[in-house]
Scaffold this motif. Sequence first.
Motif, PDB file in Angstrom:
ATOM      1  N   VAL A 101       0.780  -1.274   0.076  1.00 53.79           N
ATOM      2  CA  VAL A 101       0.094   0.138   0.042  1.00 53.79           C
ATOM      3  C   VAL A 101       0.802   1.485   0.258  1.00 53.79           C
ATOM      4  N   HIS A 102       0.969   2.027  -1.197  1.00 49.83           N
ATOM      5  CA  HIS A 102       1.843   3.355  -1.138  1.00 49.83           C
ATOM      6  C   HIS A 102       1.004   4.500  -1.231  1.00 49.83           C
ATOM      7  N   ASP A 103       1.450   5.507  -0.808  1.00 54.77           N
ATOM      8  CA  ASP A 103       0.980   6.675  -1.143  1.00 54.77           C
ATOM      9  C   ASP A 103       0.798   7.249  -2.576  1.00 54.77           C
ATOM     10  N   SER A 104      -0.220   7.723  -2.958  1.00 54.26           N
ATOM     11  CA  SER A 104      -0.587   8.025  -4.554  1.00 54.26           C
ATOM     12  C   SER A 104       0.435   9.131  -5.032  1.00 54.26           C
ATOM     13  N   ALA A 105       1.292  10.019  -4.176  1.00 53.00           N
ATOM     14  CA  ALA A 105       2.336  10.594  -4.485  1.00 53.00           C
ATOM     15  C   ALA A 105       3.788   9.965  -4.983  1.00 53.00           C
ATOM     16  N   MET A 106       3.638   8.661  -4.418  1.00 59.98           N
ATOM     17  CA  MET A 106       5.035   7.756  -4.606  1.00 59.98           C
ATOM     18  C   MET A 106       4.334   6.797  -5.926  1.00 59.98           C
ATOM     19  N   ALA A 155      -0.226  -4.233  -5.636  1.00 62.88           N
ATOM     20  CA  ALA A 155      -0.049  -2.943  -5.188  1.00 62.88           C
ATOM     21  C   ALA A 155      -1.271  -2.039  -5.238  1.00 62.88           C
ATOM     22  N   TYR A 156      -1.559  -1.338  -4.017  1.00 59.75           N
ATOM     23  CA  TYR A 156      -2.816  -0.517  -3.786  1.00 59.75           C
ATOM     24  C   TYR A 156      -2.395   0.855  -3.610  1.00 59.75           C
ATOM     25  N   LEU A 157      -3.138   1.998  -4.191  1.00 59.66           N
ATOM     26  CA  LEU A 157      -2.870   3.158  -3.929  1.00 59.66           C
ATOM     27  C   LEU A 157      -3.604   3.911  -2.805  1.00 59.66           C
ATOM     28  N   PHE A 158      -2.766   4.246  -1.732  1.00 61.82           N
ATOM     29  CA  PHE A 158      -3.608   5.163  -0.728  1.00 61.82           C
ATOM     30  C   PHE A 158      -3.768   6.709  -1.269  1.00 61.82           C
ATOM     31  N   ILE A 159      -4.901   7.203  -1.237  1.00 59.65           N
ATOM     32  CA  ILE A 159      -5.166   8.458  -1.539  1.00 59.65           C
ATOM     33  C   ILE A 159      -5.245   9.469  -0.148  1.00 59.65           C
ATOM     34  N   PRO A 160      -4.224  10.328   0.049  1.00 60.03           N
ATOM     35  CA  PRO A 160      -4.471  10.912   1.383  1.00 60.03           C
ATOM     36  C   PRO A 160      -5.225  12.126   1.370  1.00 60.03           C
ATOM     37  N   VAL A 161      -6.155  12.430   0.355  1.00 54.58           N
ATOM     38  CA  VAL A 161      -7.036  13.467   0.239  1.00 54.58           C
ATOM     39  C   VAL A 161      -8.363  12.981  -0.026  1.00 54.58           C
ATOM     40  N   GLY A 182      -6.327  -1.168  -6.676  1.00 54.20           N
ATOM     41  CA  GLY A 182      -7.455  -0.286  -6.370  1.00 54.20           C
ATOM     42  C   GLY A 182      -6.982   0.827  -5.506  1.00 54.20           C
ATOM     43  N   TYR A 183      -7.856   1.671  -4.806  1.00 56.70           N
ATOM     44  CA  TYR A 183      -8.009   2.792  -4.343  1.00 56.70           C
ATOM     45  C   TYR A 183      -8.227   2.776  -2.900  1.00 56.70           C
ATOM     46  N   ILE A 184      -7.718   3.329  -2.047  1.00 59.39           N
ATOM     47  CA  ILE A 184      -7.899   3.348  -0.529  1.00 59.39           C
ATOM     48  C   ILE A 184      -7.891   4.644  -0.031  1.00 59.39           C
ATOM     49  N   ILE A 185      -8.995   5.343   0.661  1.00 56.80           N
ATOM     50  CA  ILE A 185      -9.242   6.641   0.809  1.00 56.80           C
ATOM     51  C   ILE A 185      -9.711   6.727   2.278  1.00 56.80           C
ATOM     52  N   ASN A 186      -8.918   7.932   2.826  1.00 59.93           N
ATOM     53  CA  ASN A 186      -9.257   8.010   4.163  1.00 59.93           C
ATOM     54  C   ASN A 186     -10.408   9.036   4.307  1.00 59.93           C
ATOM     55  N   THR A 187     -11.769   8.369   4.189  1.00 59.73           N
ATOM     56  CA  THR A 187     -12.842   9.205   4.205  1.00 59.73           C
ATOM     57  C   THR A 187     -13.996   8.140   4.589  1.00 59.73           C
ATOM     58  N   PHE A 188     -15.049   8.566   4.705  1.00 60.80           N
ATOM     59  CA  PHE A 188     -16.323   7.579   4.908  1.00 60.80           C
ATOM     60  C   PHE A 188     -17.681   8.038   4.237  1.00 60.80           C
ATOM     61  N   THR A 189     -18.398   6.933   4.007  1.00 57.95           N
ATOM     62  CA  THR A 189     -19.584   7.184   3.108  1.00 57.95           C
ATOM     63  C   THR A 189     -20.317   8.370   3.458  1.00 57.95           C
ATOM     64  N   LEU A 223     -14.267   8.191 -13.798  1.00 59.97           N
ATOM     65  CA  LEU A 223     -12.921   7.591 -13.987  1.00 59.97           C
ATOM     66  C   LEU A 223     -11.785   8.225 -13.248  1.00 59.97           C
ATOM     67  N   VAL A 224     -12.268   8.977 -12.049  1.00 64.87           N
ATOM     68  CA  VAL A 224     -11.046   9.566 -11.446  1.00 64.87           C
ATOM     69  C   VAL A 224     -10.344   8.350 -10.759  1.00 64.87           C
ATOM     70  N   PHE A 225     -11.124   7.459 -10.517  1.00 63.55           N
ATOM     71  CA  PHE A 225     -10.261   6.153  -9.886  1.00 63.55           C
ATOM     72  C   PHE A 225     -10.210   4.936 -10.823  1.00 63.55           C
ATOM     73  N   GLY A 226     -10.428   5.359 -12.191  1.00 62.87           N
ATOM     74  CA  GLY A 226     -10.106   4.458 -13.473  1.00 62.87           C
ATOM     75  C   GLY A 226     -11.175   3.174 -13.416  1.00 62.87           C
ATOM     76  N   GLY A 227     -12.315   3.444 -12.639  1.00 62.67           N
ATOM     77  CA  GLY A 227     -13.221   2.290 -12.797  1.00 62.67           C
ATOM     78  C   GLY A 227     -12.725   0.810 -11.859  1.00 62.67           C
ATOM     79  N   LYS A 228     -11.571   1.185 -10.821  1.00 58.51           N
ATOM     80  CA  LYS A 228     -11.168   0.270 -10.017  1.00 58.51           C
ATOM     81  C   LYS A 228     -11.782   0.240  -8.575  1.00 58.51           C
ATOM     82  N   PRO A 229     -11.633  -1.087  -7.871  1.00 60.67           N
ATOM     83  CA  PRO A 229     -12.231  -0.680  -6.685  1.00 60.67           C
ATOM     84  C   PRO A 229     -11.679   0.677  -5.705  1.00 60.67           C
ATOM     85  N   VAL A 230     -12.643   0.925  -4.892  1.00 58.07           N
ATOM     86  CA  VAL A 230     -12.515   1.921  -4.094  1.00 58.07           C
ATOM     87  C   VAL A 230     -12.866   1.643  -2.744  1.00 58.07           C
TER      88      VAL A 230
END
Length: 468
Positions: A126-131, A145-151, A200-207, A221-228
């Motif tokens: 799991v890596h920062d999207s800025a990396m 590898a999964y993208l962590f979105i810090p925003v 896929g994408y992991i976000i520090n937010t909630f529904t 397609l901000v997240f490319g249609g992949k799991p979030v």
Amino acid sequence: MGGDGNGGRMQVVVVPLPAQGHLNQLLHFSRVVAQRGATVSFVATSTHIHQVRSRVQGWDLHNFDIRFKELPMPHLSGEDIDAQSSHMFPLHLIPFFEAVEDQLGSHVDQLLSTICSENNNRVVIVHDSAMGWIQTVATKYSIPAYLFIPVGAYFNLWLKRVSDETWGLSPVNISLKRCFPERSIKNIRRQSSFFEHAKGYIINTFTALESEFIPRGREELVFGGKPVWSVGPLLPQAFFNDERRLQLQADTECMRWLDKRAPASVLYVSFGSMSSLSATQIGELADGLERSGQPFLWVLRIADGAHSSMEAQFDSACKFLQHGFERRLEGRGFIARNWAPQLDILFHESTGGFLTHCGWNSTVESISAGVGMLTWPLHCDQFANSALITRELKAGVEVKEWKNAEENELVSSEEVEKAVKRLMRSEEGMQVRKRAQELRSEARKAVGDGGSSWKDMDSLLHHFSESL
């Protein structure tokens, strides 16, 4: 999750961008993953590991299976950054972030090779999207590898539309240029070019916080249609259980000062770890706080440096205050130098409002504490976050209306005074704080057993296993 013996145990490698707001989120994410039974390797430079360990709040590092893997500090060439630039973005960090990619790739490669051999290739990253460049190394070793979105999702939508010129300057009169210098925009686009192989994408937010914008991000397609997976807010459970002062560092002078204040009376003022205000702006802010008559706790500091935030010379920021300011405001105002336990402050019963730069960490923390915000964005995602807070969620008010889409604007002492009174003393402010309390309840539900973020975390860990 654990598997049978060391050979079958899953290893989750977490790689943050070495900046406080990014380090903090991914360390809390590591805690949740470790709590669910996986072993976590947290990868950063030795300096930044020390930084995040010293600032963590609300839990004991020794209670979780988190292994800190140290990388060397990259060497900086000493290139000149335009000291006269009026851009609020922390320009001094750009060469450092570029050096991390240029110089640490081989070290990350060697580390992943060792981790894979020790764990029978039962490894996910799991890596920062800025990396984003981490994807290249992960692909070499066939590591999922999964993208962590810090925003937030809202900002991702704004960024895509502004970049594509499909949204103009809406919803705020701010251009991409004001949020990011050109050199940073180029790096963002470069890192995004690596995203196609992400699982896929992991976000520090909630529904409940971004119920409209998370699914829209998938559709557009901000997240490319992949799991979030929305797994936030990533905070220690202790704060949601109203437990306080779980570490000795939280028993500080500023906390003892807060204990003596009336409930919901104090305005907390902080602009995060990556930005500094100009001498003129510090003076205007100080004058506005004094004129407002409102009790306040102000964290006054200069920005983290590239190598060590702990070396920040906070006294250099304080010298811009008018002579006698602290003496005149003694009892009503408190100035915390360099660092303060933000979670403890926000969750303290005396804190009634938060004057914030709207960094995503501060935004999520304030909402989780049920504290209404006075928004003063400076750069990056912060203008979009301010719009989300004030216009969509109705959990804050703006310190002013921004007139210049391109350039930084001074906030006058009169504007500070008016905005503080608007949040802390008006009927509008009362409704804002009521709405913040409602969102706090939703945040608690999200991370509780069976909540939306609890379920998404379960789904994510299952996806980890399936991807292996």
